[in-house]
Design an enzyme around this catalytic site. Structure first.
Site, short mmCIF file in Angstrom:
data_model
loop_
_atom_site.label_atom_id
_atom_site.label_comp_id
_atom_site.label_asym_id
_atom_site.label_seq_id
_atom_site.Cartn_x
_atom_site.Cartn_y
_atom_site.Cartn_z
N SER A 170 0.85 -1.19 0.00
CA SER A 170 0.00 0.00 0.00
C SER A 170 0.89 1.24 0.00
O SER A 170 2.00 1.22 0.53
CB SER A 170 -0.88 0.03 1.25
OG SER A 170 -1.53 1.29 1.37
N TYR A 184 -1.75 -1.21 10.32
CA TYR A 184 -1.89 -1.36 8.86
C TYR A 184 -0.67 -0.78 8.14
O TYR A 184 -0.05 -1.44 7.31
CB TYR A 184 -3.17 -0.67 8.38
CG TYR A 184 -3.41 -0.81 6.89
CD1 TYR A 184 -3.85 -2.01 6.35
CD2 TYR A 184 -3.18 0.26 6.01
CE1 TYR A 184 -4.08 -2.15 4.99
CE2 TYR A 184 -3.40 0.13 4.65
CZ TYR A 184 -3.86 -1.08 4.14
OH TYR A 184 -4.06 -1.23 2.79
N1 LIG Z 1 -8.71 -0.42 -1.71
C1 LIG Z 1 -7.65 0.37 -1.56
O1 LIG Z 1 -7.71 1.59 -1.77
C2 LIG Z 1 -6.33 -0.24 -1.17
C3 LIG Z 1 -5.20 0.58 -1.16
C4 LIG Z 1 -3.97 0.05 -0.85
C5 LIG Z 1 -3.86 -1.30 -0.58
N2 LIG Z 1 -4.97 -2.09 -0.59
C6 LIG Z 1 -4.78 -3.54 -0.32
O2 LIG Z 1 -5.41 -4.28 -1.33
C7 LIG Z 1 -5.77 -5.56 -0.81
C8 LIG Z 1 -7.23 -5.82 -1.12
O3 LIG Z 1 -8.02 -4.91 -0.35
P1 LIG Z 1 -9.39 -4.28 -0.84
O4 LIG Z 1 -9.27 -2.83 -0.70
O5 LIG Z 1 -9.82 -4.87 -2.12
O6 LIG Z 1 -10.35 -4.70 0.35
P2 LIG Z 1 -11.51 -5.78 0.51
O7 LIG Z 1 -12.52 -5.62 -0.55
O8 LIG Z 1 -11.93 -5.67 1.92
O9 LIG Z 1 -10.76 -7.14 0.26
C9 LIG Z 1 -9.91 -7.71 1.21
C10 LIG Z 1 -9.89 -9.18 1.00
O10 LIG Z 1 -9.04 -9.77 2.00
C11 LIG Z 1 -9.69 -10.89 2.53
N3 LIG Z 1 -9.44 -11.03 3.97
C12 LIG Z 1 -9.65 -10.11 4.91
N4 LIG Z 1 -9.35 -10.63 6.10
C13 LIG Z 1 -8.96 -11.89 5.87
C14 LIG Z 1 -8.53 -12.96 6.71
N5 LIG Z 1 -8.48 -12.88 8.05
N6 LIG Z 1 -8.19 -14.12 6.15
C15 LIG Z 1 -8.27 -14.28 4.85
N7 LIG Z 1 -8.70 -13.33 4.00
C16 LIG Z 1 -9.02 -12.14 4.53
C17 LIG Z 1 -11.17 -10.73 2.30
O11 LIG Z 1 -11.66 -11.96 1.88
P3 LIG Z 1 -12.92 -12.67 2.59
O12 LIG Z 1 -13.51 -11.68 3.55
O13 LIG Z 1 -13.82 -13.00 1.47
O14 LIG Z 1 -12.30 -13.84 3.22
C18 LIG Z 1 -11.27 -9.75 1.14
O15 LIG Z 1 -11.59 -10.39 -0.08
C19 LIG Z 1 -5.45 -5.52 0.67
O16 LIG Z 1 -4.20 -6.13 0.89
C20 LIG Z 1 -5.38 -4.03 0.98
O17 LIG Z 1 -4.59 -3.75 2.08
C21 LIG Z 1 -6.20 -1.60 -0.85
#
Ligand SMILES: NC(=O)c1ccc[n+]([C@@H]2O[C@H](COP(=O)([O-])OP(=O)(O)OC[C@H]3O[C@@H](n4cnc5c(N)ncnc54)[C@H](OP(=O)(O)O)[C@@H]3O)[C@@H](O)[C@H]2O)c1
Length: 279
Positions: A170, A184
Site C-alpha cells: 500500500s 496497517y
Molecule cells: N482499496 C484500496 O484503496 C487499497 C489501497 C492500498 C492497498 N490495498 C490492499 O489491497 C488488498 C485488497 O483490499 P481491498 O481494498 O480490495 O479490500 P476488501 O474488498 O476488503 O478485500 C480484502 C480481502 O481480503 C480478505 N481477507 C480479509 N481478512 C482476511 C482474513 N483474516 N483471512 C483471509 N482473508 C481475509 C477478504 O476476503 P474474505 O472476507 O472474502 O475472506 C477480502 O476479499 C489488501 O491487501 C489491501 O490492504 C487496498
C-alpha cells in the site's frame, strides 16, 4: 482492439495492427497456460486482479473465507475465463496448509497475496488485538503462502519464464498520511521489505517477487470513503490524477509483472496510485 480476419487483426484507435505485431503483443502479455492463485478475491482489488488474469488467459484460483461470497465471485469472473474458488482462511497456518493441499495442479505460476485487513483507531485507544490480526493477514499470510507453495512455484519456473509472486502492499506503507492505522501502515511497510528479501532469496529458484502499492481503489475496505461524498472529494483532490483507481489500472500492472513483459523485474515496489505519493 479487436481480432478480425486477414492480415489486419486488430484496430487500436483507428490504427491497424498487423498479424505479426498482434502476435508479438500476445507473446509479451498473454498468460495462457499459467495457473494463478489470488487470495481474498471475493471483491475489491482481488477480484479486479483475478478478472484481469482470467481475461489474459490464466487459469485462476481465488480464495475467500465465506462460501457464498466466494461462489458469487467465481460466478462473476467465470464468463471471462477459467476460475475456481477454494474456501479457506489464509491468515492461519492450518488454512494455508489446507489451501496448498487443494491447489490440485503440478505447478503454480503466479501467486498474488492480496488478502488484507486494516484497523483504524486513535493512538491512545489503539487496541492490542489490532496488531496480531492485521500483521497475521497482511504479513504472516504472504510469507506462509510463499513458503508452503514454494515447491509448486519452483516446479514450473525456469530462467526464461520465472514464477511470480506479487504481494499487495500500500502507499500507506510508504507515506505517513494514515496516522490512525498504525498496524496497517506498519504491516504494509513490512510487506514491501518482505518482498525485497524474498526476491533476493528466491531468484535462485527462478521466482520473481514484487510488491504493488495501490493508492485509492473502491472496495469494502474503502467503502467508508465512497459512502461519504465530502470525504471522497477530499481523497480524490489529494490524488494528482484526480481520480480513484479502477480495474484496468490494477489488472494492467499485475499482467505486466506476471507476463513475459515483466520477467526481468524482481524486488520492486510499484506504486499504482495516480501519483498520490508525489503529493
Ligand atoms: N482499496 C484500496 O484503496 C487499497 C489501497 C492500498 C492497498 N490495498 C490492499 O489491497 C488488498 C485488497 O483490499 P481491498 O481494498 O480490495 O479490500 P476488501 O474488498 O476488503 O478485500 C480484502 C480481502 O481480503 C480478505 N481477507 C480479509 N481478512 C482476511 C482474513 N483474516 N483471512 C483471509 N482473508 C481475509 C477478504 O476476503 P474474505 O472476507 O472474502 O475472506 C477480502 O476479499 C489488501 O491487501 C489491501 O490492504 C487496498
Amino acid at each position: 482492439m479487436y481480432a478480425t480476419t486477414g492480415t489486419r487483426v486488430g484496430v487500436l484507435k483507428g490504427r491497424h495492427l498487423n498479424a505479426e505485431n498482434f502476435s508479438e503483443l500476445c507473446r509479451l502479455f498473454s498468460l495462457t497456460g499459467k495457473t494463478a492463485l489470488v487470495t481474498g478475491a471475493t471483491g475489491g482489488i482481488g477480484e479486479m486482479i483475478a478478472t484481469g488474469l482470467a481475461k489474459a488467459g490464466a487459469d485462476v484460483i481465488i480464495t475467500g473465507r465465506n462460501r457464498d461470497t466466494l461462489d458469487a465471485a467465481v460466478q462473476r469472473i467465470g464468463p471471462f475465463g477459467a476460475c475456481r474458488g477454494v474456501h479457506c482462511d489464509v491468515s492461519t497456518p492450518e488454512g494455508v496448509d489446507e489451501l496448498a493441499s487443494r491447489i490440485g495442479t503440478e505447478s503454480l505460476h503466479i501467486l498474488i497475496n492480496n488478502a488484507g485487513t486494516t484497523w483504524g483507531a486513535q493512538f491512545s485507544e489503539f487496541p492490542d488485538k489490532a496488531w496480531p490480526k492485521v500483521m497475521g493477514v497482511n504479513v504472516y499470510a504472504p510469507f506462509m503462502l510463499a513458503q508452503r507453495l514454494h515447491p509448486l512455484l519452483a516446479s514450473g519456473a525456469s530462467p526464461a519464464d520465472p514464477a511470480r509472486i506479487i504481494n499487495i502492499g500500500s502507499i500507506f506503507g510508504v507515506s505517513t498520511d494514515v496516522a490512525s492505522a498504525y498496524s496497517y501502515s506498519a504491516s504494509k511497510a513490512a510487506v514491501h521489505q518482505l518482498s525485497r528479501v524474498l526476491a533476493r532469496d528466491l531468484c535462485a529458484d527462478h521466482i520473481n517477487v514484487n510488491a504493488i502499492a495501490p493508492g485509492y481503489f473502491p472496495s469494502r475496505m474503502t467503502a467508508f470513503i465512497s459512502r461519504d461524498p465530502e470525504l471522497s472529494e477530499q481523497v480524490e483532490a489529494a490524488i494528482p490524477m484526480g481520480r480513484q483507481g479502477g480495474p484496468d489500472d490494477i489488472a494492467g500492472a499485475v499482467i505486466y509483472l506476471c507476463s513475459r513483459a515483466g520477467s526481468y523485474v524482481t524486488g520492486v515496489v510499484l506504486p499504482v496510485d495516480g501519483g498520490r505519493l508525489l503529493s
